[in-house]
Design a protein around this motif. Structure first.
Motif, short mmCIF file in Angstrom:
data_model
loop_
_atom_site.label_atom_id
_atom_site.label_comp_id
_atom_site.label_asym_id
_atom_site.label_seq_id
_atom_site.Cartn_x
_atom_site.Cartn_y
_atom_site.Cartn_z
N MET A 61 0.83 -1.20 0.00
CA MET A 61 0.00 0.00 0.00
C MET A 61 0.87 1.26 0.00
N ILE A 62 1.97 1.23 0.74
CA ILE A 62 2.88 2.38 0.77
C ILE A 62 3.48 2.61 -0.61
N VAL A 63 3.86 1.52 -1.28
CA VAL A 63 4.43 1.64 -2.64
C VAL A 63 3.38 2.22 -3.60
N PHE A 64 2.14 1.73 -3.53
CA PHE A 64 1.09 2.27 -4.39
C PHE A 64 0.83 3.74 -4.07
N GLY A 65 0.79 4.08 -2.78
CA GLY A 65 0.59 5.47 -2.38
C GLY A 65 1.69 6.37 -2.90
N TYR A 66 2.93 5.91 -2.79
CA TYR A 66 4.09 6.65 -3.31
C TYR A 66 3.92 6.88 -4.81
N THR A 67 3.58 5.82 -5.54
CA THR A 67 3.47 5.91 -7.01
C THR A 67 2.35 6.86 -7.42
N LEU A 68 1.21 6.78 -6.74
CA LEU A 68 0.10 7.68 -7.05
C LEU A 68 0.46 9.13 -6.73
N GLY A 69 1.07 9.35 -5.59
CA GLY A 69 1.44 10.72 -5.20
C GLY A 69 2.50 11.32 -6.11
N ALA A 70 3.43 10.48 -6.59
CA ALA A 70 4.50 10.99 -7.45
C ALA A 70 3.99 11.47 -8.80
N SER A 71 2.78 11.09 -9.18
CA SER A 71 2.23 11.51 -10.48
C SER A 71 1.64 12.92 -10.44
N LEU A 186 20.36 6.84 -4.38
CA LEU A 186 19.93 6.08 -3.22
C LEU A 186 19.45 7.01 -2.11
N PHE A 187 20.10 8.17 -2.00
CA PHE A 187 19.69 9.15 -0.99
C PHE A 187 18.27 9.64 -1.27
N ALA A 188 17.99 9.94 -2.57
CA ALA A 188 16.66 10.44 -2.92
C ALA A 188 15.59 9.39 -2.67
N TYR A 189 15.87 8.14 -3.05
CA TYR A 189 14.90 7.07 -2.79
C TYR A 189 14.67 6.91 -1.29
N GLY A 190 15.76 6.89 -0.54
CA GLY A 190 15.63 6.74 0.91
C GLY A 190 14.84 7.88 1.54
N LEU A 191 15.13 9.11 1.09
CA LEU A 191 14.45 10.28 1.64
C LEU A 191 12.95 10.24 1.38
N PHE A 192 12.56 10.00 0.12
CA PHE A 192 11.14 10.04 -0.20
C PHE A 192 10.38 8.81 0.30
N LEU A 193 11.08 7.69 0.43
CA LEU A 193 10.42 6.53 1.06
C LEU A 193 10.16 6.81 2.53
N LEU A 194 11.08 7.52 3.19
CA LEU A 194 10.85 7.94 4.57
C LEU A 194 9.65 8.88 4.66
N VAL A 195 9.55 9.79 3.68
CA VAL A 195 8.40 10.70 3.64
C VAL A 195 7.10 9.90 3.49
N ALA A 196 7.13 8.88 2.61
CA ALA A 196 5.93 8.05 2.40
C ALA A 196 5.56 7.28 3.66
N VAL A 197 6.55 6.67 4.29
CA VAL A 197 6.28 5.93 5.54
C VAL A 197 5.79 6.88 6.61
N GLY A 198 6.38 8.08 6.67
CA GLY A 198 5.93 9.08 7.63
C GLY A 198 4.47 9.46 7.41
N GLY A 199 4.07 9.57 6.13
CA GLY A 199 2.68 9.88 5.82
C GLY A 199 1.75 8.78 6.30
N ALA A 200 2.19 7.51 6.17
CA ALA A 200 1.37 6.39 6.63
C ALA A 200 1.24 6.39 8.15
N PHE A 212 -2.43 3.67 5.17
CA PHE A 212 -1.20 3.17 4.56
C PHE A 212 -1.13 3.47 3.06
N LEU A 213 -2.25 3.84 2.47
CA LEU A 213 -2.28 4.23 1.06
C LEU A 213 -2.43 5.75 0.91
N ILE A 214 -3.43 6.32 1.58
CA ILE A 214 -3.73 7.75 1.43
C ILE A 214 -2.63 8.61 2.05
N GLY A 215 -2.09 8.19 3.20
CA GLY A 215 -1.04 8.97 3.87
C GLY A 215 0.18 9.17 2.98
#
Length: 367
Positions: A61-71, A186-200, A212-215
């Motif tokens: 769900m976090i991956v899907f949320g990240y992908t949707l938000g990145a668009s 790797l830094f950018a991926y790590g940073l934005f994945l942390l942002v996504a997890v933080g949103g969840a 876990f999706l909307i956040g």
């Protein structure tokens, strides 16, 4: 512990077999629908109970949320605001039609009206079940069964219809789905994945529906719309997320319950087909009102989940931010307006019934 690990590996093996088969057959969403089908059939034919940790679904769900938000991007917000009246109209009409179907099914199979209605409300299955858990007037098991059959029918039908039958024509008023930055350190991926997890994580205490999706979607969308270069999740990561979600959905299908309630199962299949047909009609209306492409309009009005419809939108190159916005609006409307309204109605009905019984008892004592 070892038995759980064996069952998890079995789930992965069965799910991957389904994904490969659907890929070879060139079916829509092979790595979601393939595992869903293979896991459900494996459980039904072998009777084996597969294991799938809830953490895997949450990560998907976090991956899907990240992908949707990145668009999302800056001008996406203006387009969404312009569509708010259409979102409200489409949501209200779909909810009213769903209530009608729920009442019809409840009469056909002789169940409580509220159980039938909640079994058809198209939004936020997990959040919906959490809200009605413990209700004395609702048959929660039946609602879960109805919601599962409706969701699975829609998940199979909508991608098929979108891929094979809808026009691929585009519209001057609809923006093409923006592509996130294709590469990232790797830094950018790590940073934005942390942002996504933080949103969840932030979404849970504030009771965000499907947090876990909307956040993650909201958190990443804010970053992308603000001009940050959000790197794209690699295709392998999206495929893995679809596999995790497909296995989870396949485990939700209870073959024994289908055998015990064949009439309800048949009614749900037929009613779900009507629901998808109604969404197609709404989509056609949207194309007239807004000049949206039919595939974007249909995926926006389809009575499916955000993750599944978003994955389909990515596959057919529909307007991903707009599809996400329609479904997010509907989810919030159902969780914040429709469900509380029916809960209030249920409590009021119980109070009226109790008062009527008390009055009858008092009259009996007097006489």
């Amino acid at each position: 512990m070892r038995n759980n690990l064996v069952r998890i590996c079995e789930s992965v093996s069965v799910g991957m077999a389904g994904g490969f088969l659907f890929s070879l057959l060139q079916l829509p969403l092979p790595w979601m629908l393939g595992p869903l089908t293979s896991v459900a059939l494996w459980r039904a034919t072998t009777g084996r109970e597969l294991e799938w940790p809830p953490l895997f679904r949450k990560m998907a769900m976090i991956v899907f949320g990240y992908t949707l938000g990145a668009s999302f991007r800056g001008d996406t917000v203006r387009l969404i605001v312009a569509h708010l009246p259409y979102m409200l109209t489409a949501t209200v009409l779909l909810v009213v039609f769903s209530i009608g179907l729920g009442l019809a099914v409840s009469r056909l199979v002789k169940m409580g009206r509220q159980t039938g209605i909640f079994g058809f409300i198209p939004g936020g299955f997990a959040h919906l079940m959490a809200l009605i858990e413990g209700s004395e007037k609702l048959n929660v098991t039946t609602i879960a069964f109805m919601q599962t059959i409706r969701a699975v029918t829609v998940i199979f039908l909508v991608p098929f219809v979108t891929t094979h039958f809808l026009s691929a024509s585009s519209s001057p008023l609809a923006m093409p789905a923006p592509q996130p930055e294709p590469h990232g350190s790797l830094f950018a991926y790590g940073l934005f994945l942390l942002v996504a997890v933080g949103g969840a994580l932030v979404g849970k205490p504030i009771r965000l529906p499907a947090h876990f999706l909307i956040g993650p979607m909201i958190a990443i969308a804010i970053c992308a719309a603000s001009g940050f270069a959000v790197p794209r999740i690699p295709a392998a990561g999206v495929t893995l997320a679809q596999l995790c979600l497909g296995i989870y959905l396949g485990r939700q299908i209870d073959g024994m319950q289908i055998k015990r309630a064949p009439k309800l199962f048949a009614c749900m299949i037929a009613s779900s087909l009507l629901l998808v047909g109604f969404a197609l009609g709404q989509a056609y209306w949207l194309t007239i009102q807004t000049s949206l492409p039919m595939k974007t309009a249909f995926l926006s009005t389809a009575p499916g989940g955000i993750a599944e419809m978003g994955a389909t939108a990515m596959t057919v190159k529909a307007d991903l931010p707009l599809v996400s916005a329609y479904h997010t609006f509907r989810l919030f409307f159902i969780m914040l307006v429709v469900v509380p309204l029916f809960q209030w109605w249920g409590k009021r009905s119980v109070k009226q019934t109790t008062s009527a019984r008390v009055s009858c008892d008092e009259r009996d004592r007097i006489t």
